[in-house]
Write a protein that holds these residues in place. Structure first.
Motif, PDB file in Angstrom:
ATOM      1  N   MET A  52       0.855  -1.171   0.000  1.00 47.38           N
ATOM      2  CA  MET A  52       0.000   0.000   0.000  1.00 47.38           C
ATOM      3  C   MET A  52       0.901   1.234   0.000  1.00 47.38           C
ATOM      4  O   MET A  52       2.027   1.190   0.504  1.00 47.38           O
ATOM      5  CB  MET A  52      -0.844  -0.048   1.283  1.00 47.38           C
ATOM      6  CG  MET A  52      -1.895   0.999   1.432  1.00 47.38           C
ATOM      7  SD  MET A  52      -2.818   0.796   2.979  1.00 47.38           S
ATOM      8  CE  MET A  52      -3.544  -0.811   2.779  1.00 47.38           C
ATOM      9  N   SER A  53       0.395   2.329  -0.515  1.00 44.26           N
ATOM     10  CA  SER A  53       1.186   3.561  -0.539  1.00 44.26           C
ATOM     11  C   SER A  53       1.343   4.122   0.874  1.00 44.26           C
ATOM     12  O   SER A  53       0.558   3.804   1.780  1.00 44.26           O
ATOM     13  CB  SER A  53       0.509   4.607  -1.425  1.00 44.26           C
ATOM     14  OG  SER A  53      -0.687   5.049  -0.819  1.00 44.26           O
ATOM     15  N   LEU A  54       2.328   4.954   1.036  1.00 48.14           N
ATOM     16  CA  LEU A  54       2.540   5.629   2.311  1.00 48.14           C
ATOM     17  C   LEU A  54       1.318   6.476   2.658  1.00 48.14           C
ATOM     18  O   LEU A  54       0.896   6.535   3.819  1.00 48.14           O
ATOM     19  CB  LEU A  54       3.799   6.502   2.233  1.00 48.14           C
ATOM     20  CG  LEU A  54       4.330   7.073   3.527  1.00 48.14           C
ATOM     21  CD1 LEU A  54       4.649   5.976   4.526  1.00 48.14           C
ATOM     22  CD2 LEU A  54       5.574   7.911   3.256  1.00 48.14           C
ATOM     23  N   ASN A  55       0.724   7.091   1.645  1.00 45.15           N
ATOM     24  CA  ASN A  55      -0.485   7.880   1.844  1.00 45.15           C
ATOM     25  C   ASN A  55      -1.642   7.010   2.336  1.00 45.15           C
ATOM     26  O   ASN A  55      -2.411   7.415   3.211  1.00 45.15           O
ATOM     27  CB  ASN A  55      -0.858   8.596   0.541  1.00 45.15           C
ATOM     28  CG  ASN A  55      -1.963   9.596   0.732  1.00 45.15           C
ATOM     29  OD1 ASN A  55      -1.998  10.309   1.726  1.00 45.15           O
ATOM     30  ND2 ASN A  55      -2.871   9.650  -0.224  1.00 45.15           N
ATOM     31  N   GLY A  56      -1.760   5.809   1.780  1.00 42.65           N
ATOM     32  CA  GLY A  56      -2.807   4.878   2.206  1.00 42.65           C
ATOM     33  C   GLY A  56      -2.651   4.470   3.660  1.00 42.65           C
ATOM     34  O   GLY A  56      -3.620   4.457   4.426  1.00 42.65           O
ATOM     35  N   ILE A  57      -1.423   4.139   4.049  1.00 45.21           N
ATOM     36  CA  ILE A  57      -1.144   3.777   5.444  1.00 45.21           C
ATOM     37  C   ILE A  57      -1.448   4.959   6.357  1.00 45.21           C
ATOM     38  O   ILE A  57      -2.042   4.811   7.422  1.00 45.21           O
ATOM     39  CB  ILE A  57       0.327   3.320   5.612  1.00 45.21           C
ATOM     40  CG1 ILE A  57       0.534   1.960   4.943  1.00 45.21           C
ATOM     41  CG2 ILE A  57       0.743   3.272   7.079  1.00 45.21           C
ATOM     42  CD1 ILE A  57      -0.244   0.823   5.566  1.00 45.21           C
ATOM     43  N   SER A  58      -1.050   6.146   5.924  1.00 49.66           N
ATOM     44  CA  SER A  58      -1.286   7.351   6.716  1.00 49.66           C
ATOM     45  C   SER A  58      -2.777   7.576   6.956  1.00 49.66           C
ATOM     46  O   SER A  58      -3.186   7.972   8.054  1.00 49.66           O
ATOM     47  CB  SER A  58      -0.665   8.560   6.026  1.00 49.66           C
ATOM     48  OG  SER A  58      -0.714   9.673   6.880  1.00 49.66           O
ATOM     49  N   LYS A  59      -3.601   7.289   5.961  1.00 45.50           N
ATOM     50  CA  LYS A  59      -5.053   7.433   6.129  1.00 45.50           C
ATOM     51  C   LYS A  59      -5.581   6.458   7.176  1.00 45.50           C
ATOM     52  O   LYS A  59      -6.435   6.813   7.996  1.00 45.50           O
ATOM     53  CB  LYS A  59      -5.774   7.236   4.791  1.00 45.50           C
ATOM     54  CG  LYS A  59      -5.608   8.409   3.854  1.00 45.50           C
ATOM     55  CD  LYS A  59      -6.343   8.180   2.548  1.00 45.50           C
ATOM     56  CE  LYS A  59      -6.132   9.362   1.605  1.00 45.50           C
ATOM     57  NZ  LYS A  59      -6.853   9.180   0.343  1.00 45.50           N
ATOM     58  N   HIS A  60      -5.081   5.235   7.162  1.00 47.10           N
ATOM     59  CA  HIS A  60      -5.484   4.250   8.174  1.00 47.10           C
ATOM     60  C   HIS A  60      -5.053   4.710   9.565  1.00 47.10           C
ATOM     61  O   HIS A  60      -5.810   4.583  10.533  1.00 47.10           O
ATOM     62  CB  HIS A  60      -4.896   2.876   7.866  1.00 47.10           C
ATOM     63  CG  HIS A  60      -5.615   2.140   6.785  1.00 47.10           C
ATOM     64  ND1 HIS A  60      -6.906   1.683   6.921  1.00 47.10           N
ATOM     65  CD2 HIS A  60      -5.215   1.778   5.541  1.00 47.10           C
ATOM     66  CE1 HIS A  60      -7.272   1.061   5.813  1.00 47.10           C
ATOM     67  NE2 HIS A  60      -6.268   1.105   4.953  1.00 47.10           N
ATOM     68  N   ILE A  61      -3.851   5.231   9.654  1.00 47.45           N
ATOM     69  CA  ILE A  61      -3.342   5.706  10.945  1.00 47.45           C
ATOM     70  C   ILE A  61      -4.190   6.874  11.455  1.00 47.45           C
ATOM     71  O   ILE A  61      -4.477   6.968  12.650  1.00 47.45           O
ATOM     72  CB  ILE A  61      -1.851   6.091  10.833  1.00 47.45           C
ATOM     73  CG1 ILE A  61      -1.011   4.812  10.633  1.00 47.45           C
ATOM     74  CG2 ILE A  61      -1.383   6.859  12.070  1.00 47.45           C
ATOM     75  CD1 ILE A  61       0.437   5.057  10.274  1.00 47.45           C
TER      76      ILE A  61
END
Length: 121
Positions: A52-61
């Motif tokens: 997953m993109s860093l942006n995707g992980i950031s959204k989950h966080i």
């Protein structure tokens, strides 16, 4: 016959609902588990475990942050994510309440069965 009825009045219902929604996603559960196992971690290190993109992980966080399950600390350009497991106690307490209700219901059922179903009142 006595009708046995228990109802839990939960004071933190909105918080509990938000936490349950946040952890209903497998990626967020995985992130929270990883943080609890490894401790405070950089977002980039967390992202390496996912396709997953860093942006995707950031959204989950951010979803986990909103519920208070994690806290983000920024030092320079590095974002550190720290688990705040205390919030999970809301879920734990809710399950304990459910368990105690079922234990009471089972005890009552046992009383009724032992009495041959002849409950008066």
């Amino acid at each position: 016959m006595i009708i046995f009825n228990c109802m839990v009045e939960y004071n933190n219902d909105n918080d509990l609902s938000e936490i349950l929604k946040a952890v209903s996603d497998t990626t967020r559960r995985s992130l929270l588990t990883q943080l609890c196992q490894q401790g405070t971690s950089r977002v980039t290190d967390l992202a390496e475990s996912y396709d997953m993109s860093l942006n995707g992980i950031s959204k989950h966080i951010k979803v986990l942050e909103k519920t208070g399950l994690v806290v983000r600390k920024t030092i320079g350009r590095t974002h550190w994510i720290e688990p705040k497991i205390e919030r999970v106690r809301l879920v734990e307490n809710w399950f304990k309440e459910l368990k105690s209700i079922w234990e009471l219901r089972l005890e009552k059922l046992d009383e009724i069965l032992k009495d041959g179903g002849n409950q008066n009142g």
